[in-house]
Each structure stands twice: as structure tokens, then as C-alpha cells.
Design a protein around this motif. Structure first.
Motif, short mmCIF file in Angstrom:
data_model
loop_
_atom_site.label_atom_id
_atom_site.label_comp_id
_atom_site.label_asym_id
_atom_site.label_seq_id
_atom_site.Cartn_x
_atom_site.Cartn_y
_atom_site.Cartn_z
N ASP A 97 0.74 4.94 0.21
CA ASP A 97 1.43 4.33 -0.92
C ASP A 97 2.87 4.85 -1.02
O ASP A 97 3.81 4.07 -1.23
CB ASP A 97 0.66 4.62 -2.21
N GLN A 98 3.06 6.14 -0.85
CA GLN A 98 4.41 6.73 -0.90
C GLN A 98 5.27 6.25 0.27
O GLN A 98 6.46 5.97 0.09
CB GLN A 98 4.33 8.26 -0.91
N ALA A 99 4.68 6.15 1.46
CA ALA A 99 5.44 5.67 2.62
C ALA A 99 5.89 4.23 2.43
O ALA A 99 7.04 3.88 2.75
CB ALA A 99 4.58 5.78 3.89
N VAL A 100 5.02 3.40 1.89
CA VAL A 100 5.39 2.00 1.65
C VAL A 100 6.44 1.92 0.55
O VAL A 100 7.35 1.10 0.62
CB VAL A 100 4.13 1.16 1.32
N MET A 101 6.35 2.79 -0.44
CA MET A 101 7.35 2.78 -1.50
C MET A 101 8.70 3.23 -0.94
O MET A 101 9.74 2.64 -1.24
CB MET A 101 6.95 3.69 -2.66
N ARG A 102 8.70 4.24 -0.10
CA ARG A 102 9.94 4.80 0.46
C ARG A 102 10.57 3.85 1.48
O ARG A 102 11.77 3.59 1.45
CB ARG A 102 9.65 6.16 1.10
N SER A 123 0.26 -10.21 2.22
CA SER A 123 0.94 -10.42 0.93
C SER A 123 0.16 -9.76 -0.19
O SER A 123 0.73 -9.07 -1.04
CB SER A 123 1.10 -11.91 0.65
N PHE A 124 -1.15 -9.97 -0.21
CA PHE A 124 -1.98 -9.34 -1.22
C PHE A 124 -2.00 -7.82 -1.04
O PHE A 124 -1.91 -7.07 -2.01
CB PHE A 124 -3.41 -9.90 -1.18
N ALA A 125 -2.08 -7.35 0.21
CA ALA A 125 -2.12 -5.91 0.47
C ALA A 125 -0.85 -5.22 -0.01
O ALA A 125 -0.91 -4.15 -0.61
CB ALA A 125 -2.35 -5.65 1.96
N PHE A 126 0.30 -5.82 0.25
CA PHE A 126 1.55 -5.22 -0.21
C PHE A 126 1.62 -5.20 -1.73
O PHE A 126 2.24 -4.30 -2.32
CB PHE A 126 2.77 -5.92 0.38
N GLY A 127 1.01 -6.15 -2.39
CA GLY A 127 0.96 -6.14 -3.84
C GLY A 127 0.16 -4.97 -4.38
O GLY A 127 0.38 -4.53 -5.52
N LEU A 128 -0.74 -4.44 -3.58
CA LEU A 128 -1.55 -3.29 -3.99
C LEU A 128 -0.81 -1.97 -3.82
O LEU A 128 -1.25 -0.95 -4.33
CB LEU A 128 -2.86 -3.26 -3.19
N ALA A 134 11.69 -6.75 -5.11
CA ALA A 134 12.89 -7.31 -4.49
C ALA A 134 12.97 -7.00 -2.99
O ALA A 134 13.19 -7.92 -2.19
CB ALA A 134 14.15 -6.85 -5.22
N PRO A 135 12.79 -5.75 -2.55
CA PRO A 135 12.82 -5.49 -1.12
C PRO A 135 11.68 -6.20 -0.38
O PRO A 135 11.85 -6.66 0.75
CB PRO A 135 12.67 -3.97 -0.99
#
Length: 191
Positions: A97-102, A123-128, A134-135
Motif C-alpha cells: 500500500d505504501q509503495a503504491v502510494m509513493r 482498476s478495482f485493485a488500484f481503488g483498494l 489524479a495520478p
């Protein structure tokens, strides 16, 4: 070509096609559904308008899926996977989760460029995850263009090869250019 002529009146309005493709890009879990609509856009509208319709509708569909996952399922994911038992977080999911946020935009872009990643499921996975909206949207919009262009161009080339719309066949020189363009587009998309 009879199928094309029969379907054309139902999707002659580009907005109708666009709205239909938003639904497909948002919810279709059938493999190949988005590819089929991209090819259809090429057959019906040609490459420039087809790419614009498919690219924008797929981006909106990605946003719809993301928002549904973010607000309907993310709270559950946070409760189960980020907080864990008591106050101890599940470290593997928290690290992801932190890696995807960063590095969210880069991860989304690379995933969208991969022909093997399932579009709607991702698309659903990234929403989780904690990636910002925006990015995510910018990377999705850019990342879907190469494959969308390939499929739309394939549909347009098939229509032109069959001589639909003009009443005349395609010359061998035109076919050579279409084949060359398709091959180059495929090579750029795959690499």
C-alpha cells in the motif's frame, strides 16, 4: 460486412458508443470485452475518432471502477489488512500500500502498458490501494493509449481492407501501408 451494416444504426451516434464503452470499461470482467469494443470503434468510426472515443471512455471507466472500490471496499481493506488484529498491521499489505502510494503513477502506468494485466480488475485493485486519484487517472489515460490505438487501428484496417464505406476495394499499395502501419504499431505496443 452485413454485421457491420446491421450494427451501425445502433451505434451511429459516437456518444452512445462512448457511454456503452464506459460501462464495458467499468464493469466488464469478460476477457477481451474492451478489445472487442476497441476493434468495433475502428470499424465504425475509423482510427482518429475511434481512438478518441475508446481512450476517453476507458479512462472514465477506470475512474468509475476506482471510485467504487475506493469508497465501497477500501474501508474494509483498511480494517482487515492495514490494522490487522488489534493495532498490528499486516506488514506485507501495508508495504504494498505504501509503495503504491509513493510510486502510484509509475506503477499504474506500467500496469496499464502491460498487455497481460486485466484492465477492469486492476482498476478495482488500484481503488483498494492508497494511490491518489489524479495520478491514477493520468497514468491510466496515458497507459491505455498504445493498446487502444492498436485495436482501433486493427478494426479500421479490416474495414478498409474489406472496402466498406467507400464502395471500392483497397489497392495493394494501400494494403501494404496498412500492414506496415499495423506491424509497427504492434511492435511499439508490445515493447
Amino acid at each position: 460486412m452485413a454485421l457491420l451494416n446491421g450494427a451501425r444504426p445502433h451505434v451511429a451516434d459516437p456518444f452512445t458508443f462512448w457511454a456503452f464503452n464506459v460501462v464495458v470499461a467499468s464493469f466488464a470482467v469478460v476477457p477481451g470485452a474492451a478489445s472487442a469494443t476497441s476493434i468495433a470503434a475502428g470499424v465504425i468510426y475509423g482510427t482518429p475518432l475511434g481512438v478518441a472515443l475508446v481512450g476517453s471512455s476507458c479512462a472514465v471507466g477506470a475512474g468509475v471502477s476506482f471510485i467504487i472500490a475506493r469508497y465501497a471496499a477500501r474501508p474494509i481493506v483498511e480494517k482487515v489488512f492495514l490494522r490487522g488484529d488489534g493495532d498490528t498491521p499486516h506488514t506485507k499489505f501495508a508495504a504494498l500500500d505504501q509503495a503504491v502510494m509513493r510510486d502510484g503513477a509509475q506503477i499504474v502506468l506500467l500496469t496499464r502498458l502491460s498487455p497481460l494485466s486485466p484492465y477492469v480488475a486492476m482498476s478495482f485493485a488500484f481503488g483498494l490501494t492508497a494511490v491518489d486519484f489524479a495520478p491514477y487517472m493520468a497514468a491510466s489515460a496515458v497507459g491505455i493509449l498504445p493498446a487502444s490505438t492498436l485495436y482501433v487501428y486493427l478494426g479500421d484496417t479490416g474495414r478498409r481492407a474489406a472496402g466498406s464505406g467507400t464502395g471500392a476495394g483497397t489497392s495493394k499499395l494501400e494494403m501494404a501501408f496498412y500492414a506496415f502501419g499495423l506491424a509497427v504499431t504492434a511492435l511499439v505496443t508490445v515493447r
